[in-house]
Design a protein around this motif. Sequence first.
Motif, PDB file in Angstrom:
ATOM      1  N   ALA A   8       0.539  -1.244  -0.063  1.00 47.02           N
ATOM      2  CA  ALA A   8       0.259  -0.164   0.049  1.00 47.02           C
ATOM      3  C   ALA A   8       1.004   1.398  -0.183  1.00 47.02           C
ATOM      4  N   ARG A   9       2.195   1.251   0.880  1.00 42.59           N
ATOM      5  CA  ARG A   9       2.330   2.358   0.590  1.00 42.59           C
ATOM      6  C   ARG A   9       3.548   2.587  -0.403  1.00 42.59           C
ATOM      7  N   MET A  10       3.824   1.240  -1.400  1.00 41.55           N
ATOM      8  CA  MET A  10       4.975   1.276  -2.547  1.00 41.55           C
ATOM      9  C   MET A  10       3.312   2.256  -3.857  1.00 41.55           C
ATOM     10  N   THR A  11       2.175   2.400  -3.652  1.00 42.88           N
ATOM     11  CA  THR A  11       0.966   2.172  -4.524  1.00 42.88           C
ATOM     12  C   THR A  11       0.631   4.054  -4.102  1.00 42.88           C
ATOM     13  N   GLU A  87       7.676  -7.859  -9.059  1.00 44.95           N
ATOM     14  CA  GLU A  87       8.816  -8.068  -8.954  1.00 44.95           C
ATOM     15  C   GLU A  87       9.343  -8.608  -7.356  1.00 44.95           C
ATOM     16  N   ASN A  88       9.600  -7.522  -7.378  1.00 46.57           N
ATOM     17  CA  ASN A  88      10.045  -7.008  -5.961  1.00 46.57           C
ATOM     18  C   ASN A  88       8.860  -7.404  -5.025  1.00 46.57           C
ATOM     19  N   ALA A  93       7.826 -11.686  -0.482  1.00 48.10           N
ATOM     20  CA  ALA A  93       6.820 -12.726  -0.255  1.00 48.10           C
ATOM     21  C   ALA A  93       7.604 -13.554   0.618  1.00 48.10           C
ATOM     22  N   ARG A  94       7.903 -14.234  -0.751  1.00 51.20           N
ATOM     23  CA  ARG A  94       8.611 -15.975  -0.718  1.00 51.20           C
ATOM     24  C   ARG A  94       9.769 -15.673  -0.062  1.00 51.20           C
ATOM     25  N   LEU A 111      -0.363 -15.112  -0.161  1.00 54.97           N
ATOM     26  CA  LEU A 111       0.360 -13.900  -1.214  1.00 54.97           C
ATOM     27  C   LEU A 111       0.763 -14.152  -2.162  1.00 54.97           C
ATOM     28  N   TYR A 112       2.306 -14.475  -1.377  1.00 57.65           N
ATOM     29  CA  TYR A 112       2.822 -14.690  -2.626  1.00 57.65           C
ATOM     30  C   TYR A 112       2.573 -15.669  -4.044  1.00 57.65           C
TER      31      TYR A 112
END
Length: 267
Positions: A8-11, A87-88, A93-94, A111-112
Amino acid sequence: MGLIKRWARMTRKNKTNQNPPREGGNQKQKEAGRANDVANGSILNNEGNTELNEYNEYREVLLRRISKFKDMLFVESPYNALIRDLENWVYSARVISDSNNEWEVKVREILYKIGDKMLQLCKQAREEWFKVHYGELNKLFEELLRSEVRVINDKRLVLRSENLTITINRIKTRKVTIRLVLKGLLGVNIRVPKLFNGYLRRATLSGWVLSDEGRDRGRPMMFTAYTWQALLWALVHGGRIHIRIYAIDINDDGITIIWQLRLGIRG
């Protein structure tokens, strides 16, 4: 839920530039202000109706936005930035820590799985963009320059080709939206384990119903421009989720991918 918050912060939230009507000043100032308003798609009279022909106004808005983001549309692709972010995010998540919290580990795994499917959809859409949509967008753009299209119902400017529809519309009196609806993009069905039960599940689902969620054939459905929101919607609902890329919005401040999610689609 740290991963959701991180996404959310990345958006960045969409913002719309709106110029208020100008008052006073001499005639040259008024004319200069009017020219600037035309460029921003916001010419209005006191009654809230467009002063100029809708076609000319919408045409100017589309030309300006396509020119502004020509590199993303005609050189790269509208999906590149989202692919990099996904990708990041999928990588983070992985990487599951040595936590003893089994529920947290399970959430990360789900989520992954969802994020990786969405990443693959973006990559497929990028390939389709260069094969099909790029050429059709360029053709429609040339038709617009030659003034070979017209406004529908005095409210929407619609340009259509075989696999692409561009709709320019006015909402909330002043704001002009531009949406590219894409044909030929396939979605995926994902089986998501149901992690939420009882009161927490009912309360969370009620929140979606009161905000962005709609209905398709009686089943929950949602369009969203926020990938973190799509991830959270799928996680909370659980069950069989159908996800696909629906459209591309060309805003004043950037290009946004629109997701569509539906519950209970069999595949």
